[in-house]
Design a protein around this motif. Structure first.
Motif, PDB file in Angstrom:
ATOM      1  N   PRO A  34      -5.543   5.619   5.089  1.00  0.00           N
ATOM      2  CA  PRO A  34      -6.004   3.953   5.293  1.00  0.00           C
ATOM      3  C   PRO A  34      -4.561   3.242   5.734  1.00  0.00           C
ATOM      4  O   PRO A  34      -5.110   2.262   6.117  1.00  0.00           O
ATOM      5  N   LEU A 136      -7.055  -5.711  -0.329  1.00  0.00           N
ATOM      6  CA  LEU A 136      -6.951  -4.702  -0.464  1.00  0.00           C
ATOM      7  C   LEU A 136      -6.143  -4.575  -1.256  1.00  0.00           C
ATOM      8  O   LEU A 136      -6.402  -3.734  -2.441  1.00  0.00           O
ATOM      9  N   TYR A 237     -14.165   0.395   2.846  1.00  0.00           N
ATOM     10  CA  TYR A 237     -12.906  -0.893   2.619  1.00  0.00           C
ATOM     11  C   TYR A 237     -13.166  -2.055   1.752  1.00  0.00           C
ATOM     12  O   TYR A 237     -13.044  -2.267   1.065  1.00  0.00           O
TER      13      TYR A 237
END
Ligand SMILES: O=C(O)c1ccccc1NCC(=O)[C@H](O)[C@H](O)COP(=O)(O)O
Length: 380
Positions: A34, A136, A237
């Protein structure tokens, strides 16, 4: 025009072009996935996606996969997108679609995947990966989906329940008209569900990512499976930004390299991955992929809609069952479960969890439906 073959000009795949671009100006390394993606994606958003697409197209896989078989050897029949030319052509007010060409989905699952391919391409344009970073960072904490299943199984001695929030499906049409996802989720939690599965596909299931986010925001404590047809890592995601605690990867759709790579991305976020199989070949493939600890056996043939719960028994017999026990993999029996006898049957076959939609969501009180399904109260 059955079987008419129409010569079509050779199609230079955009993918290949961008893959070349990708190789020329971008070295893909797999460090902290990520973080790495965000560090580089701003400059090379397409490059990352092209690599993912390259993998999903069965191209040179960047992620190491423990399975050495090529995509062709994996028996994957679902094609990722139309194979040639425009899907159909119009003559005046009429639209013609040649039968048996590469542009007509062969079954509903392939149609869903082709639609998803277009849908995700458009979503990624609107919300490129780097734009998800803030969402996120502020997403609700991940909850332990597999841990919740194990605890429930130990508590009740019965297969843990993943109760599905599903309004409609291609095989059964609309299951519940008065569909209030948060109320249904609350009833499931009160009835003893260990986890919830939330359909997010809009076109074929009348679900949504907003349903997932609303259930997560509502204070429901049970871990949530984002029931989405994942074909691109971007979806992982995006699911996390909506509060998912687990994702679904379908072996009849994704090559081993994609399952391997996407499950690793999920793990980086602490998400669980449910890998779904329907036959022995898919089960054997998935058992060779390192790190998979949750396998769903779908009793529904997603191409023909035929449902047969003996499929669960068949895939857990013999050596396969031994490997699953040795690897302490949790197996989830999915689809077509309506009675206590059905639950007992799949439990006897070796599952430690079940995923149930129709028989619960149709109940006026889905929580009571759970007690009817198990023949007893399983709420804590
Ligand atoms: O259910 C369908 O018609 C379907 C068609 C194509 C792809 C997936 C489909 N269903 C997803 C599922 O597998 C079920 O929602 C899930 O296993 C629960 O099944 P059930 O308890 O029979 O509703």
């Amino acid at each position: 025009m059955e079987g008419t073959s129409v010569a079509t000009p050779p199609r230079v795949s955009l993918l290949n072009a961008s893959a070349l671009k990708c190789r020329n100006n971008f070295l893909v390394r797999r460090r902290s996935i990520p973080g790495y993606l965000f560090e580089n994606t701003r400059r090379n958003n397409n490059a990352i996606n092209c690599v993912l697409s390259q993998e999903s197209e069965g191209g040179a896989s960047v992620a190491s996969s423990s399975s050495s078989s090529s995509v062709d050897d994996q028996g994957i029949k679902i094609r990722r997108r139309p194979t040639s030319g425009p899907p159909s052509h119009a003559v005046g007010p009429f639209e013609f679609r040649l039968q048996n060409d590469g542009n007509t989905p062969r079954n509903i699952l392939e149609e869903i995947i082709w639609n998803k391919d277009v849908e995700i391409t458009q979503l990624k344009e609107k919300k490129p990966l780097y734009s998800l970073k803030k969402a996120l960072d502020t997403a609700p904490p991940v909850r332990d989906f597999v841990g919740a299943l194990r605890s429930a199984y130990l508590r009740t001695g019965a297969p843990a329940l993943i109760a599905e929030v599903k309004k409609a499906s291609p095989s059964r049409g609309v299951l519940r008209e008065d569909f209030h996802p948060v109320n249904i989720a609350q009833a499931y939690e009160n009835g003893g569900a260990a986890c919830l599965s939330v359909l997010t596909d809009e076109k074929y299931f009348q679900g949504s990512f907003e349903n997932l986010a609303a259930i997560r925001r509502s204070g429901i404590k049970r871990p949530l499976l984002c029931k989405e047809f994942i074909i691109d890592a971007w979806q992982i995601y995006y699911a996390r930004t909506k509060g998912a605690d687990a994702i679904l990867l379908i072996a009849s759709v994704l090559p081993d390299a994609d399952i391997n790579y996407m499950s690793k991305i999920a793990k980086k976020f602490g998400l669980s991955t449910l890998v779904e199989v329907h036959n022995e070949s898919e089960m054997d493939r998935v058992l060779r992929i390192d790190g998979i600890d949750l396998i769903g056996i779908n009793n529904r043939n997603l191409e023909t809609f035929e449902v047969d719960i003996s499929n669960t028994k068949k895939l857990l017999e013999g050596k396969r069952g031994e490997i699953i026990r040795q690897k302490d993999i949790i197996v989830v029996g999915e689809s077509g479960l309506f009675t206590p006898d059905d639950i007992a049957y799949v439990q006897e076959a070796g599952v430690k969890a079940v995923l149930v939609g129709e028989s619960l969501v149709k109940q006026s009180d889905p929580g009571k439906g759970i007690a009817d399904l198990y023949g007893r109260n399983i709420s804590s």
